[in-house]
Design a protein around this motif. Structure first.
Motif, PDB file in Angstrom:
ATOM      1  N   ARG A   8       0.876  -1.172   0.000  1.00 46.13           N
ATOM      2  CA  ARG A   8       0.000   0.000   0.000  1.00 46.13           C
ATOM      3  C   ARG A   8       0.911   1.219   0.000  1.00 46.13           C
ATOM      4  NH1 ARG A   8      -3.322   2.640   4.618  1.00 46.13           N
ATOM      5  NH2 ARG A   8      -4.426   4.191   3.385  1.00 46.13           N
ATOM      6  N   ILE A   9       0.797   2.003  -1.049  1.00 44.70           N
ATOM      7  CA  ILE A   9       1.651   3.181  -1.216  1.00 44.70           C
ATOM      8  C   ILE A   9       0.757   4.422  -1.268  1.00 44.70           C
ATOM      9  CG2 ILE A   9       3.298   4.329  -2.760  1.00 44.70           C
ATOM     10  CD1 ILE A   9       4.090   1.453  -3.688  1.00 44.70           C
ATOM     11  N   VAL A  10       1.168   5.458  -0.562  1.00 45.27           N
ATOM     12  CA  VAL A  10       0.448   6.722  -0.584  1.00 45.27           C
ATOM     13  C   VAL A  10       1.302   7.730  -1.338  1.00 45.27           C
ATOM     14  CG1 VAL A  10      -0.507   8.602   0.818  1.00 45.27           C
ATOM     15  CG2 VAL A  10      -0.735   6.229   1.592  1.00 45.27           C
ATOM     16  N   GLY A  11       0.684   8.418  -2.288  1.00 43.59           N
ATOM     17  CA  GLY A  11       1.382   9.439  -3.060  1.00 43.59           C
ATOM     18  C   GLY A  11       0.798  10.816  -2.792  1.00 43.59           C
ATOM     19  N   PHE A  12       1.627  11.723  -2.311  1.00 48.98           N
ATOM     20  CA  PHE A  12       1.236  13.120  -2.137  1.00 48.98           C
ATOM     21  C   PHE A  12       1.736  13.854  -3.382  1.00 48.98           C
ATOM     22  CE2 PHE A  12       1.641  11.510   2.191  1.00 48.98           C
ATOM     23  CZ  PHE A  12       0.451  11.932   2.764  1.00 48.98           C
ATOM     24  N   LEU A  13       0.818  14.224  -4.272  1.00 43.45           N
ATOM     25  CA  LEU A  13       1.205  14.749  -5.579  1.00 43.45           C
ATOM     26  C   LEU A  13       0.730  16.183  -5.774  1.00 43.45           C
ATOM     27  CD1 LEU A  13       0.251  11.708  -7.841  1.00 43.45           C
ATOM     28  CD2 LEU A  13       2.275  12.034  -6.395  1.00 43.45           C
ATOM     29  N   CYS A  14       1.632  17.008  -6.266  1.00 40.91           N
ATOM     30  CA  CYS A  14       1.334  18.397  -6.614  1.00 40.91           C
ATOM     31  C   CYS A  14       0.229  18.429  -7.674  1.00 40.91           C
ATOM     32  CB  CYS A  14       2.606  19.046  -7.146  1.00 40.91           C
ATOM     33  SG  CYS A  14       2.358  20.526  -8.126  1.00 40.91           S
ATOM     34  N   ASN A  15      -0.785  19.224  -7.430  1.00 38.68           N
ATOM     35  CA  ASN A  15      -1.908  19.357  -8.352  1.00 38.68           C
ATOM     36  C   ASN A  15      -1.481  19.753  -9.758  1.00 38.68           C
ATOM     37  OD1 ASN A  15      -4.853  19.787  -8.956  1.00 38.68           O
ATOM     38  ND2 ASN A  15      -4.121  21.875  -9.248  1.00 38.68           N
ATOM     39  N   TRP A  16      -0.502  20.627  -9.870  1.00 38.93           N
ATOM     40  CA  TRP A  16      -0.174  21.242 -11.152  1.00 38.93           C
ATOM     41  C   TRP A  16       0.772  20.418 -11.996  1.00 38.93           C
ATOM     42  CZ3 TRP A  16      -3.654  24.685 -11.824  1.00 38.93           C
ATOM     43  CH2 TRP A  16      -4.182  25.341 -10.717  1.00 38.93           C
ATOM     44  N   CYS A  17       1.575  19.569 -11.384  1.00 40.33           N
ATOM     45  CA  CYS A  17       2.570  18.833 -12.165  1.00 40.33           C
ATOM     46  C   CYS A  17       2.417  17.318 -12.030  1.00 40.33           C
ATOM     47  CB  CYS A  17       3.988  19.270 -11.784  1.00 40.33           C
ATOM     48  SG  CYS A  17       4.407  20.877 -12.497  1.00 40.33           S
ATOM     49  N   THR A  18       2.812  16.764 -10.906  1.00 34.08           N
ATOM     50  CA  THR A  18       2.833  15.308 -10.804  1.00 34.08           C
ATOM     51  C   THR A  18       1.434  14.713 -10.869  1.00 34.08           C
ATOM     52  OG1 THR A  18       4.840  15.490  -9.473  1.00 34.08           O
ATOM     53  CG2 THR A  18       3.781  13.360  -9.541  1.00 34.08           C
ATOM     54  N   TYR A  19       0.443  15.366 -10.276  1.00 32.18           N
ATOM     55  CA  TYR A  19      -0.922  14.849 -10.373  1.00 32.18           C
ATOM     56  C   TYR A  19      -1.370  14.838 -11.836  1.00 32.18           C
ATOM     57  CZ  TYR A  19      -5.871  14.074  -9.734  1.00 32.18           C
ATOM     58  OH  TYR A  19      -7.144  13.544  -9.816  1.00 32.18           O
ATOM     59  N   MET A  30      -1.300   3.818 -19.530  1.00 33.62           N
ATOM     60  CA  MET A  30       0.089   3.377 -19.397  1.00 33.62           C
ATOM     61  C   MET A  30       0.146   2.299 -18.323  1.00 33.62           C
ATOM     62  SD  MET A  30       2.160   6.935 -19.652  1.00 33.62           S
ATOM     63  CE  MET A  30       1.994   7.962 -21.102  1.00 33.62           C
ATOM     64  N   LYS A  31       0.954   1.296 -18.577  1.00 36.83           N
ATOM     65  CA  LYS A  31       1.040   0.167 -17.657  1.00 36.83           C
ATOM     66  C   LYS A  31       1.657   0.605 -16.331  1.00 36.83           C
ATOM     67  CE  LYS A  31       3.011  -4.335 -17.152  1.00 36.83           C
ATOM     68  NZ  LYS A  31       2.758  -5.620 -17.392  1.00 36.83           N
ATOM     69  N   GLN A  32       0.864   0.403 -15.246  1.00 35.29           N
ATOM     70  CA  GLN A  32       1.334   0.718 -13.903  1.00 35.29           C
ATOM     71  C   GLN A  32       0.467  -0.047 -12.910  1.00 35.29           C
ATOM     72  OE1 GLN A  32       0.684   4.877 -12.803  1.00 35.29           O
ATOM     73  NE2 GLN A  32      -0.786   5.063 -14.453  1.00 35.29           N
ATOM     74  N   PRO A  33       1.052  -0.507 -11.828  1.00 35.69           N
ATOM     75  CA  PRO A  33       0.256  -1.220 -10.828  1.00 35.69           C
ATOM     76  C   PRO A  33      -0.678  -0.261 -10.087  1.00 35.69           C
ATOM     77  CG  PRO A  33       2.536  -1.021 -10.101  1.00 35.69           C
ATOM     78  CD  PRO A  33       2.472  -0.467 -11.493  1.00 35.69           C
ATOM     79  N   PRO A  34      -1.771  -0.790  -9.557  1.00 34.54           N
ATOM     80  CA  PRO A  34      -2.757   0.065  -8.872  1.00 34.54           C
ATOM     81  C   PRO A  34      -2.476   0.264  -7.387  1.00 34.54           C
ATOM     82  CG  PRO A  34      -3.595  -2.148  -9.024  1.00 34.54           C
ATOM     83  CD  PRO A  34      -2.254  -2.153  -9.722  1.00 34.54           C
ATOM     84  N   ASN A  35      -1.229   0.237  -6.992  1.00 37.08           N
ATOM     85  CA  ASN A  35      -0.870   0.249  -5.569  1.00 37.08           C
ATOM     86  C   ASN A  35      -0.797   1.632  -4.936  1.00 37.08           C
ATOM     87  OD1 ASN A  35       0.324  -2.212  -6.933  1.00 37.08           O
ATOM     88  ND2 ASN A  35       0.492  -2.773  -4.789  1.00 37.08           N
ATOM     89  N   VAL A  36      -0.798   2.697  -5.733  1.00 39.39           N
ATOM     90  CA  VAL A  36      -0.619   4.036  -5.180  1.00 39.39           C
ATOM     91  C   VAL A  36      -1.970   4.709  -4.957  1.00 39.39           C
ATOM     92  CG1 VAL A  36       0.433   6.307  -5.503  1.00 39.39           C
ATOM     93  CG2 VAL A  36       1.620   4.275  -6.321  1.00 39.39           C
ATOM     94  N   ASP A  37      -2.238   5.053  -3.702  1.00 38.19           N
ATOM     95  CA  ASP A  37      -3.403   5.870  -3.353  1.00 38.19           C
ATOM     96  C   ASP A  37      -2.945   7.321  -3.414  1.00 38.19           C
ATOM     97  OD1 ASP A  37      -5.008   3.615  -2.820  1.00 38.19           O
ATOM     98  OD2 ASP A  37      -4.298   3.532  -0.754  1.00 38.19           O
ATOM     99  N   ILE A  38      -3.521   8.066  -4.343  1.00 39.30           N
ATOM    100  CA  ILE A  38      -3.065   9.434  -4.586  1.00 39.30           C
ATOM    101  C   ILE A  38      -3.834  10.428  -3.729  1.00 39.30           C
ATOM    102  CG2 ILE A  38      -2.955  11.282  -6.308  1.00 39.30           C
ATOM    103  CD1 ILE A  38      -2.384   9.086  -8.395  1.00 39.30           C
TER     104      ILE A  38
END
Length: 145
Positions: A8-19, A30-38
């Motif tokens: 279980r991974i939590v991602g704190f992502l900037c609204n303007w760039c990484t989000y 794009m292929k990526q696992p669904p493990n990150v809760d953003i």
């Protein structure tokens, strides 16, 4: 470690760039696992260290903090400078709590770097999976008894 462990991974992502990059990666399939809760934050500079500690305390196995590229690309001028100064201190704090440095990633991904986001999610998920469950919440609860 269980062979079917899914971190279980939590991602704190900037609204303007990484989000925006994460959103584009998802929409583009794009292929990526669904493990990150953003958790979308307005700026990576607004991620308080207590948010990271709380996420680990509530059962996260890994944390990602990501925002706009420095210098000068922050939509709030100096937010990513705050992140740049704060995150090494967070790393030291996590080490004091016995949390492996490989469970915490911070960095910069712009809105135009969706493939980079998808790659980060794949790589970080595998890295945390190899470490196994953190079980920090269980340890904290046992110390309270």
């Amino acid at each position: 470690m269980s062979a079917d462990f899914e971190p279980r991974i939590v991602g704190f992502l900037c609204n303007w760039c990484t989000y925006a990059a994460a959103d584009t990666a998802g929409v583009s399939r794009m292929k990526q696992p669904p493990n990150v809760d953003i958790i979308r934050v307005m700026c990576s500079g607004r991620v308080d260290p207590t948010f990271i500690l709380k996420a680990f305390a509530e059962g996260a196995d890994g944390i990602i903090v990501s925002g706009c590229h420095p210098p000068g690309d922050c939509h709030y001028n100096s937010g990513n400078y705050k992140t740049f100064r704060r995150m090494p201190l967070v790393e030291a704090l996590l080490a004091q709590y016995g949390i492996e440095k490989e469970r915490f990633h911070w960095g910069w991904i712009s809105g135009a770097e969706a493939p980079r986001w998808a790659q980060l999610v794949r790589d970080f998920t595998e890295q945390v999976r190899a470490l196994g469950p953190l079980n920090w919440k269980r340890e904290l609860e046992s110390k309270e008894d």
